[in-house]
Design a protein around this motif. Structure first.
Motif, PDB file in Angstrom:
ATOM      1  N   PHE A 137       0.770  -1.106  -0.168  1.00 14.00           N
ATOM      2  CA  PHE A 137      -0.061   0.115   0.073  1.00 14.00           C
ATOM      3  C   PHE A 137       0.817   1.086  -0.015  1.00 14.00           C
ATOM      4  N   PRO A 138       0.624   2.387  -0.820  1.00 14.26           N
ATOM      5  CA  PRO A 138       1.490   3.552  -0.771  1.00 14.26           C
ATOM      6  C   PRO A 138       1.389   4.241   0.636  1.00 14.26           C
ATOM      7  N   SER A 139       2.338   4.677   1.092  1.00 15.82           N
ATOM      8  CA  SER A 139       2.610   5.387   2.189  1.00 15.82           C
ATOM      9  C   SER A 139       2.133   7.016   1.937  1.00 15.82           C
ATOM     10  N   ALA A 140       1.216   7.323   1.712  1.00 17.39           N
ATOM     11  CA  ALA A 140       0.806   8.573   1.210  1.00 17.39           C
ATOM     12  C   ALA A 140      -0.357   8.680   1.848  1.00 17.39           C
ATOM     13  N   VAL A 141      -1.223  10.068   1.611  1.00 19.35           N
ATOM     14  CA  VAL A 141      -2.446  10.158   2.095  1.00 19.35           C
ATOM     15  C   VAL A 141      -3.412   9.419   1.128  1.00 19.35           C
ATOM     16  N   SER A 142      -4.531   9.102   1.477  1.00 12.77           N
ATOM     17  CA  SER A 142      -5.500   8.410   0.719  1.00 12.77           C
ATOM     18  C   SER A 142      -6.517   9.521  -0.039  1.00 12.77           C
ATOM     19  N   SER A 143      -6.790  10.303   0.624  1.00  9.22           N
ATOM     20  CA  SER A 143      -7.726  11.319  -0.119  1.00  9.22           C
ATOM     21  C   SER A 143      -6.967  12.723  -0.269  1.00  9.22           C
ATOM     22  N   VAL A 144      -7.488  13.594  -1.345  1.00  7.04           N
ATOM     23  CA  VAL A 144      -6.951  14.728  -1.319  1.00  7.04           C
ATOM     24  C   VAL A 144      -8.298  15.886  -1.717  1.00  7.04           C
ATOM     25  N   ARG A 145      -8.155  16.954  -1.580  1.00  7.41           N
ATOM     26  CA  ARG A 145      -9.313  18.064  -1.851  1.00  7.41           C
ATOM     27  C   ARG A 145      -9.024  18.767  -3.401  1.00  7.41           C
ATOM     28  N   ILE A 146      -9.479  18.610  -4.064  1.00  9.43           N
ATOM     29  CA  ILE A 146      -9.260  19.096  -5.609  1.00  9.43           C
ATOM     30  C   ILE A 146     -10.493  20.108  -5.980  1.00  9.43           C
ATOM     31  N   HIS A 147     -10.556  20.861  -7.081  1.00 11.99           N
ATOM     32  CA  HIS A 147     -11.469  21.606  -7.398  1.00 11.99           C
ATOM     33  C   HIS A 147     -12.628  20.758  -8.106  1.00 11.99           C
ATOM     34  N   PHE A 148     -13.924  20.659  -7.932  1.00 15.76           N
ATOM     35  CA  PHE A 148     -14.746  19.722  -8.185  1.00 15.76           C
ATOM     36  C   PHE A 148     -15.840  20.339  -9.128  1.00 15.76           C
ATOM     37  N   SER A 149     -15.904  20.155 -10.427  1.00 17.20           N
ATOM     38  CA  SER A 149     -16.577  20.515 -11.488  1.00 17.20           C
ATOM     39  C   SER A 149     -17.539  19.585 -11.904  1.00 17.20           C
ATOM     40  N   PRO A 150     -18.682  19.931 -12.751  1.00 18.37           N
ATOM     41  CA  PRO A 150     -19.626  18.938 -13.153  1.00 18.37           C
ATOM     42  C   PRO A 150     -19.304  17.608 -13.978  1.00 18.37           C
ATOM     43  N   LYS A 151     -18.020  18.017 -14.585  1.00 16.26           N
ATOM     44  CA  LYS A 151     -17.287  17.013 -15.283  1.00 16.26           C
ATOM     45  C   LYS A 151     -16.749  15.947 -14.353  1.00 16.26           C
ATOM     46  N   THR A 152     -16.124  16.377 -13.241  1.00 12.89           N
ATOM     47  CA  THR A 152     -15.584  15.657 -12.006  1.00 12.89           C
ATOM     48  C   THR A 152     -16.646  14.571 -11.516  1.00 12.89           C
ATOM     49  N   ASP A 153     -17.939  15.421 -11.504  1.00 10.15           N
ATOM     50  CA  ASP A 153     -19.230  14.701 -10.843  1.00 10.15           C
ATOM     51  C   ASP A 153     -19.525  13.506 -11.552  1.00 10.15           C
ATOM     52  N   VAL A 154     -19.644  13.835 -13.197  1.00  4.77           N
ATOM     53  CA  VAL A 154     -19.902  12.812 -13.832  1.00  4.77           C
ATOM     54  C   VAL A 154     -18.817  11.594 -13.974  1.00  4.77           C
ATOM     55  N   ASN A 155     -17.543  11.899 -13.646  1.00  6.77           N
ATOM     56  CA  ASN A 155     -16.559  10.944 -13.815  1.00  6.77           C
ATOM     57  C   ASN A 155     -16.649   9.992 -12.461  1.00  6.77           C
TER      58      ASN A 155
END
Length: 477
Positions: free
Chosen positions: A13-31
């Protein structure tokens, strides 16, 4: 040679954070929405009750056949399928995909994030680790499909030889069902991988945190698996499109049929249906029984001649190799004449004949066995009277012997009390007689016998004395 990162049971398992905060657009919502849908399909297939039931059935079958079927190639193929399934369980793919579902925002969170413009999503290392898991699972599914196909071919070959027919029917049906389910898992993993790659590109563009440096992820699952399994994926996609078209056509037909029915209900037309005609029963007489009896009359002499010819060949067979060829001809003829009982008996005898043929080729003298085998074949070809022991199964012979011994022991148990009771009665009668004699004294018959005995004794004594005097007188004494 270094092992590929996807070809491991436990990918680190990667020794890094599991989640990050990014800019959320409608396209990201569909993905995110499409990713969750595809992820849910894979989880549903892996955790389905149908797949778990088939896997339990495979385990039970291997457990039952472990001792008696161990050296068989079909059994080895089943063991390879079991190894692939165990490896898939040890990978814990369902746990990883469930973690992806937990990290992705749900519908309400996505709606709020679209308004606010920011949202927590899985990080790039997490998505790359999941891509490796999906690649390893897809490669394992392709191996499982190959093992299922190989075991299916081996089982089908045994069915052609008419060996363990019922068992091989069960094995082929089980393998075919497993193959269909695993193919569906492979196709759903392919679509999930495509959605993961798309979402990974977007996350890597917004928040770059590379985890895989020495390995680059393939752009397509078909490219990764190779041409043979890529063809399976393309067939699956085309079939999915055809199924959609077929559903749409069926819906349009249903709508048109409903419209026609409604139009028919609105119209009220009186039609002349005519008058019922009574037909004579003699004209509609069924000719099938007559034709069947006529066919039997014509076919029975031909069958009798053919049977006599086959029996003559069997009696003239000098070796078991010749007997095998005659038996195969007889089985084919019985199959064509739909003589099922004779066919089953002859196939059983053919297996025995093949074993004796091996002994004959090894140099053993089997002429005595050949004589009894001819009688068995003649009886099996026209089964009448008492069945020979050779045509019966060993279990049936053992059962009859066991029943016979049980009946004999039962007879002895039932007989022994009656005998003992009779002996006791005789002993009681003798005792009674003795007591009566002791009480009443000697009877008249006993007295007479005693008197006669004493008289005879006296006469013998006198005679003996006379004889002695004569002897002494002749001697001059």
């Amino acid at each position: 040679m270094a092992e590929e990162p996807w070809n491991r049971v436990n990918i680190p398992f990667p020794s890094a954070v599991s989640s990050v905060r990014i800019h959320f657009s409608p396209k990201t919502d569909v993905n995110v929405e499409t990713l969750l849908v595809e992820n849910g399909k894979v989880l549903k297939l892996i955790r389905s009750e149908i797949l778990q039931t088939e896997i339990r059935l495979l385990y039970e079958l291997i457990y039952v056949l472990n001792n008696s079927y161990r050296g068989n190639k079909t059994f080895k193929g089943l063991k390879q399928v079991e190894q692939c399934i165990n490896r898939l369980k040890n990978m814990k793919l369902d746990v990883a995909l469930q973690e992806l579902t937990d990290l992705c925002p749900n519908r309400i969170q996505r709606e709020l994030s679209v308004k606010s413009g920011e949202c927590d999503v899985p990080s790039q290392p997490m998505l790359e680790w999941l891509c490796l898991k999906v690649l390893g699972a897809a490669h394992l599914m392709s191996c499982t499909l190959n093992r299922c196909s190989r075991a299916f071919v081996l089982s089908k070959q045994q069915m052609k030889w008419e060996e363990f027919v019922i068992l091989n029917v069960v094995i082929t049906s089980l393998l075919s069902r497993l193959w269909v389910i695993f193919r569906g898992v492979l196709a759903s993993l392919s679509t999930l991988y495509q959605q993961l790659l798309e979402f990974l590109r977007e996350v890597a563009h917004l928040q770059p945190m590379p985890f895989l440096k020495s390995f680059s992820l393939p752009g397509d699952m078909a490219e990764f698996l190779g041409p043979s399994h890529a063809l399976l994926l393309t067939k699956w996609r085309t079939r999915g499109l055809h199924a959609k078209d077929h559903k749409e056509k069926q819906q349009s037909r249903k709508k048109s049929s409903v419209k026609v029915k409604n139009q028919g209900r609105t119209r009220k037309v009186k039609e002349d249906l005519g008058v019922a005609i009574e037909r004579d029963l003699a004209l509609n007489a069924d000719m099938k029984p007559f034709l069947k009896s006529f066919r039997n009359l014509t076919e029975e002499p031909h069958k009798a001649e053919k049977k006599q010819m086959f029996k003559k060949r069997v009696r003239e067979a000098a070796t078991f190799t010749n007997m095998v060829t005659h038996l195969e001809e007889m089985i084919l003829w019985c199959k064509s004449q739909k003589m099922e009982k004779e066919k089953h008996l002859l196939t059983f005898l053919r297996l025995k004949c093949q074993r004796m043929k091996c002994l004959e080729t090894a140099g053993y003298n089997v002429q005595r066995k050949l004589r009894s085998f001819r009688q068995e074949v003649c009886w099996a070809f026209s089964p009448q009277g008492v069945m020979p022991n050779a045509c019966r199964s060993s279990a049936a012979v053992r059962k009859n012997a066991h029943l016979r011994t049980r009946f004999q022991s039962l007879r002895r148990r039932l007989k022994s009390p009656t005998v003992s009771i009779g002996v006791k009665k005789k002993q009681v009668k003798r005792r009674r007689k003795r007591t009566e004699l002791s009480v009443s004294g000697p009877s008249e018959d006993n007295k007479r016998s005693r008197i006669i005995h004493e008289a005879t004794a006296q006469t013998t004594d006198c005679n003996s004395h006379d004889d002695i005097d004569d002897i002494f007188a002749s001697a001059g004494l």
